[in-house]
Write a protein that holds these residues in place. Structure first.
Motif, PDB file in Angstrom:
ATOM      1  N   TYR A 225      -7.374 -21.435  -4.753  1.00  0.00           N
ATOM      2  CA  TYR A 225      -7.974 -21.173  -6.142  1.00  0.00           C
ATOM      3  C   TYR A 225      -8.100 -19.588  -6.121  1.00  0.00           C
ATOM      4  N   PRO A 226      -7.310 -19.022  -6.992  1.00  0.00           N
ATOM      5  CA  PRO A 226      -6.919 -17.613  -7.200  1.00  0.00           C
ATOM      6  C   PRO A 226      -8.322 -16.900  -7.108  1.00  0.00           C
ATOM      7  N   GLN A 227      -8.202 -15.717  -6.512  1.00  0.00           N
ATOM      8  CA  GLN A 227      -9.323 -14.673  -6.369  1.00  0.00           C
ATOM      9  C   GLN A 227      -8.561 -13.159  -6.177  1.00  0.00           C
ATOM     10  N   ALA A 228      -9.432 -12.203  -6.258  1.00  0.00           N
ATOM     11  CA  ALA A 228      -8.848 -10.611  -6.229  1.00  0.00           C
ATOM     12  C   ALA A 228      -9.303 -10.329  -4.996  1.00  0.00           C
ATOM     13  N   PHE A 229      -8.546  -9.471  -4.349  1.00  0.00           N
ATOM     14  CA  PHE A 229      -8.858  -8.762  -2.941  1.00  0.00           C
ATOM     15  C   PHE A 229      -8.499  -7.191  -3.160  1.00  0.00           C
ATOM     16  N   ILE A 230      -9.388  -6.386  -2.017  1.00  0.00           N
ATOM     17  CA  ILE A 230      -8.934  -5.152  -1.868  1.00  0.00           C
ATOM     18  C   ILE A 230      -8.373  -5.344  -0.387  1.00  0.00           C
ATOM     19  N   TRP A 231      -7.174  -4.875  -0.218  1.00  0.00           N
ATOM     20  CA  TRP A 231      -6.435  -4.828   1.127  1.00  0.00           C
ATOM     21  C   TRP A 231      -6.471  -3.305   1.619  1.00  0.00           C
ATOM     22  N   ASN A 232      -6.558  -3.166   2.893  1.00  0.00           N
ATOM     23  CA  ASN A 232      -6.359  -1.999   3.511  1.00  0.00           C
ATOM     24  C   ASN A 232      -5.074  -2.405   4.469  1.00  0.00           C
ATOM     25  N   GLY A 233      -3.830  -1.902   3.873  1.00  0.00           N
ATOM     26  CA  GLY A 233      -2.781  -2.373   4.615  1.00  0.00           C
ATOM     27  C   GLY A 233      -2.576  -3.871   4.534  1.00  0.00           C
ATOM     28  N   LYS A 234      -2.505  -4.614   5.421  1.00  0.00           N
ATOM     29  CA  LYS A 234      -2.581  -6.131   5.295  1.00  0.00           C
ATOM     30  C   LYS A 234      -3.987  -6.683   5.452  1.00  0.00           C
ATOM     31  N   GLY A 235      -5.081  -6.038   6.003  1.00  0.00           N
ATOM     32  CA  GLY A 235      -6.152  -6.581   6.334  1.00  0.00           C
ATOM     33  C   GLY A 235      -7.031  -6.270   4.975  1.00  0.00           C
ATOM     34  N   ILE A 236      -8.010  -7.591   4.892  1.00  0.00           N
ATOM     35  CA  ILE A 236      -8.756  -7.716   3.757  1.00  0.00           C
ATOM     36  C   ILE A 236     -10.074  -6.775   3.782  1.00  0.00           C
ATOM     37  N   GLU A 237     -10.280  -6.174   2.947  1.00  0.00           N
ATOM     38  CA  GLU A 237     -11.759  -5.279   2.880  1.00  0.00           C
ATOM     39  C   GLU A 237     -12.670  -5.973   2.031  1.00  0.00           C
ATOM     40  N   TYR A 238     -12.109  -6.586   0.939  1.00  0.00           N
ATOM     41  CA  TYR A 238     -13.330  -7.004  -0.014  1.00  0.00           C
ATOM     42  C   TYR A 238     -12.737  -8.453  -0.797  1.00  0.00           C
ATOM     43  N   ARG A 239     -13.647  -9.262  -1.054  1.00  0.00           N
ATOM     44  CA  ARG A 239     -13.027 -10.251  -1.862  1.00  0.00           C
ATOM     45  C   ARG A 239     -14.099 -10.509  -3.040  1.00  0.00           C
ATOM     46  N   SER A 240     -13.483 -10.594  -4.277  1.00  0.00           N
ATOM     47  CA  SER A 240     -14.072 -10.739  -5.231  1.00  0.00           C
ATOM     48  C   SER A 240     -14.708 -12.242  -5.617  1.00  0.00           C
ATOM     49  N   GLY A 241     -14.086 -13.300  -4.881  1.00  0.00           N
ATOM     50  CA  GLY A 241     -14.427 -14.741  -4.997  1.00  0.00           C
ATOM     51  C   GLY A 241     -13.654 -15.094  -6.174  1.00  0.00           C
ATOM     52  N   PRO A 242     -13.506 -16.539  -6.571  1.00  0.00           N
ATOM     53  CA  PRO A 242     -12.864 -16.910  -7.903  1.00  0.00           C
ATOM     54  C   PRO A 242     -13.353 -16.558  -9.253  1.00  0.00           C
ATOM     55  N   TRP A 243     -12.459 -16.832 -10.207  1.00  0.00           N
ATOM     56  CA  TRP A 243     -13.118 -16.738 -11.435  1.00  0.00           C
ATOM     57  C   TRP A 243     -14.110 -17.998 -11.750  1.00  0.00           C
ATOM     58  N   ASN A 244     -15.370 -17.835 -12.112  1.00  0.00           N
ATOM     59  CA  ASN A 244     -16.047 -19.091 -12.380  1.00  0.00           C
ATOM     60  C   ASN A 244     -16.533 -19.372 -13.893  1.00  0.00           C
ATOM     61  N   GLY A 245     -15.610 -18.831 -14.600  1.00  0.00           N
ATOM     62  CA  GLY A 245     -15.716 -19.275 -16.155  1.00  0.00           C
ATOM     63  C   GLY A 245     -16.534 -17.967 -17.029  1.00  0.00           C
ATOM     64  N   LEU A 246     -17.360 -17.136 -16.206  1.00  0.00           N
ATOM     65  CA  LEU A 246     -17.752 -16.062 -16.617  1.00  0.00           C
ATOM     66  C   LEU A 246     -17.395 -14.729 -16.110  1.00  0.00           C
ATOM     67  N   GLN A 247     -17.282 -14.877 -14.861  1.00  0.00           N
ATOM     68  CA  GLN A 247     -17.057 -13.584 -14.096  1.00  0.00           C
ATOM     69  C   GLN A 247     -16.438 -14.019 -12.535  1.00  0.00           C
ATOM     70  N   PHE A 248     -16.072 -12.951 -11.954  1.00  0.00           N
ATOM     71  CA  PHE A 248     -15.679 -13.348 -10.436  1.00  0.00           C
ATOM     72  C   PHE A 248     -16.917 -13.649  -9.755  1.00  0.00           C
ATOM     73  N   SER A 249     -16.956 -14.442  -8.840  1.00  0.00           N
ATOM     74  CA  SER A 249     -18.288 -15.227  -8.415  1.00  0.00           C
ATOM     75  C   SER A 249     -18.933 -13.892  -7.429  1.00  0.00           C
ATOM     76  N   ALA A 250     -18.269 -13.154  -6.923  1.00  0.00           N
ATOM     77  CA  ALA A 250     -18.943 -12.076  -6.177  1.00  0.00           C
ATOM     78  C   ALA A 250     -19.444 -10.851  -7.018  1.00  0.00           C
ATOM     79  N   VAL A 251     -18.948 -10.909  -8.225  1.00  0.00           N
ATOM     80  CA  VAL A 251     -19.547  -9.839  -9.263  1.00  0.00           C
ATOM     81  C   VAL A 251     -20.583 -10.127 -10.098  1.00  0.00           C
ATOM     82  N   PRO A 252     -21.650 -10.375  -9.965  1.00  0.00           N
ATOM     83  CA  PRO A 252     -22.744 -10.890 -11.036  1.00  0.00           C
ATOM     84  C   PRO A 252     -22.767  -9.793 -12.013  1.00  0.00           C
ATOM     85  N   GLU A 253     -22.472  -8.645 -11.811  1.00  0.00           N
ATOM     86  CA  GLU A 253     -22.580  -7.608 -12.665  1.00  0.00           C
ATOM     87  C   GLU A 253     -21.757  -7.684 -13.936  1.00  0.00           C
TER      88      GLU A 253
END
Length: 461
Positions: A225-253
């Motif tokens: 289920y698609p989501q957005a990431f920040i990668w440092n090289g190939k390593g994951i630094e941050y995950r936005s969570g999937p789009w929940n209809g209003l926002q990315f689940s990890a970005v309540p702002e």
């Protein structure tokens, strides 16, 4: 210089005026030339100083070019394209920046990995329809590298998009919005054209003085289920969570606000995130910085401010770090002990856990009996849903149908609504360890965690 020579010669020819008058006139002209000489020399030394003006309009045709010191300006005067040098560098790059704000803010760079080392650069259209950047030796250092166009033109739009199109058919051949560098502007797409395989993502500058490709990227992951990431090289630094209809689940702002609209498009042809402005008096950009931060910047255009307001950024705390508390561990930035285990779980490595190293995560106290129904679901609220890269999704299921699907699969570890709109719709469920969980004070959603009935304190059901 010939003009001054003609004036002096004229005065020298009038001997009837007398030698004294001639000497006075000649001396005055020398004074004028002496005052102008530093300015004239600086013109030859720095085209950027004397020739920093736009060519005709916002368009390059086959008969035009942009040389160092000349610029294109979009029709509404919002964006400008030309040559620039970063803060402490003498290298020259073709870039796009905001035209009307006092501080130069670069939003796109053409030759980010191939700088020109002097002011000889020329941006022009080649006969095969490509926009090319040439150096002193007329070597191509950057090109749009597209198929041929019969009558190509390049145009800088007021959105900040540089477009190469066929002027006869108006068919777009190439656009800078499809090749972002470190900044996402309103109307740009972050994500995939699934028909062509084009992936649009942000990549940081190497450092503040060097726009070449840096270590950090921000983009949309198609897996599960698609989501957005920040990668440092190939390593994951941050995950936005999937789009929940209003926002990315990890970005309540990202919730409803009076400045920005956010959207996420998922069709058979496209998969992308985008944003737009509700209020035209604001400027906004999303930038992947060389330090690994994703910044949302805002500015009121009529304030003529010397700096941008930092409206939002990520990652912002320990709980934004990917998998901060390991499998099944729940990160709570408001708690004294940031990593916590949910009911029915215990730290995998108690010693490190209480030394505030939660990377080992949590394990079940009791394994549930799937076949005999010796399990239940723990309802967790205000949650960032786990990593959905391997999750199952069905947008048409209700929450009850989602629970039933999870019960039928003994590998299912948790389920949740895929959307929080309309009271909750769609189905997500996981069949592996739950990774990258956190709890919010507000803005999260419900997650139903499967566990043994004895640990729930409930009867078998």
């Amino acid at each position: 210089m010939k003009k001054w020579g003609r004036i002096i010669s004229t005065h020298q020819s009038y001997k009837v005026k007398g030698q004294v008058e001639f000497e006075v006139e000649t001396k005055n002209m020398r004074k004028i030339y002496g005052c102008l000489q530093p300015f004239l020399l600086s013109c030859f030394a720095s085209l950027a100083f004397c020739s920093s003006r736009s060519i005709a309009g916002d368009t390059i045709t086959l008969n035009q070019s942009v040389t160092d010191g000349k610029t294109l300006v979009s029709s509404g005067g919002t964006f400008e394209l030309g040559f620039f040098s970063p803060n402490n560098s003498n290298n020259r790059y073709v870039g796009i920046w905001y035209k009307r704000i006092p501080v130069q803010t670069i939003v796109w760079v053409a030759n980010r990995n191939d700088p020109i080392t002097d002011s000889s650069g020329v941006l022009k259209l080649s006969k095969d329809g490509n926009l090319v950047l040439l150096n002193r030796l007329e070597t191509v250092v950057w090109s749009t590298n597209v198929s041929k166009g019969e009558n190509p033109v390049a145009q800088l739009l007021d959105s900040g998009n540089l477009v190469v199109r066929d002027d006869d058919t108006n068919l777009s051949l190439w656009q800078s919005f499809d090749h972002p560098t470190h900044t996402l502007l309103p109307g740009m797409k972050l994500g995939w054209n699934l028909k062509t395989g084009l992936n649009r993502f942000l990549t940081s500058w190497k450092n503040h003085d060097d726009p070449s490709t840096g270590s950090f990227t921000f983009g949309v992951d198609r897996r599960g289920y698609p989501q957005a990431f920040i990668w440092n090289g190939k390593g994951i630094e941050y995950r936005s969570g999937p789009w929940n209809g209003l926002q990315f689940s990890a970005v309540p702002e990202m919730g409803p606000n009076y400045i920005l609209n956010f959207s996420f498009t998922s069709t058979a042809d496209e998969l992308y995130y985008s944003f737009s402005l509700k209020n035209d008096s604001y400027l906004s950009r999303l930038t992947m910085t060389s330090s690994g931060k994703l910044w949302r910047f805002l500015m009121m255009e009529d304030e003529k401010s010397e700096s941008w307001s930092r409206f939002w950024f990520a990652p912002k705390d320990q709980c934004d770090s990917y998998e901060a508390c390991g499998p099944y561990g729940i990160c709570n930035a408001s708690a004294s002990l940031v990593c916590q285990c949910p009911t029915g779980f215990k730290p995998r490595d108690p010693q490190n856990w209480y030394l505030r190293d939660g990377s080992g995560g949590c394990v079940r106290k009791t394994e549930f009996g799937c076949q005999n129904g010796d399990y239940g679901f723990l309802k967790l609220q205000d949650m960032k849903v786990p990593d959905t890269s391997q999750a199952f999704v069905n947008e048409s299921m209700s929450l009850q149908e989602c629970e039933a699907a999870c019960r039928r699969n003994c590998s299912c570890t948790a389920y949740a609504n895929s959307k929080v709109t309309e009271g909750g719709t769609g189905c997500l469920y996981w069949t592996s360890e739950l990774i990258d969980l956190r709890v919010y004070t507000e803005g999260g959603q419900y997650l139903y965690l499967r566990m043994a009935a004895t640990d729930l304190g409930k009867m078998k059901f």
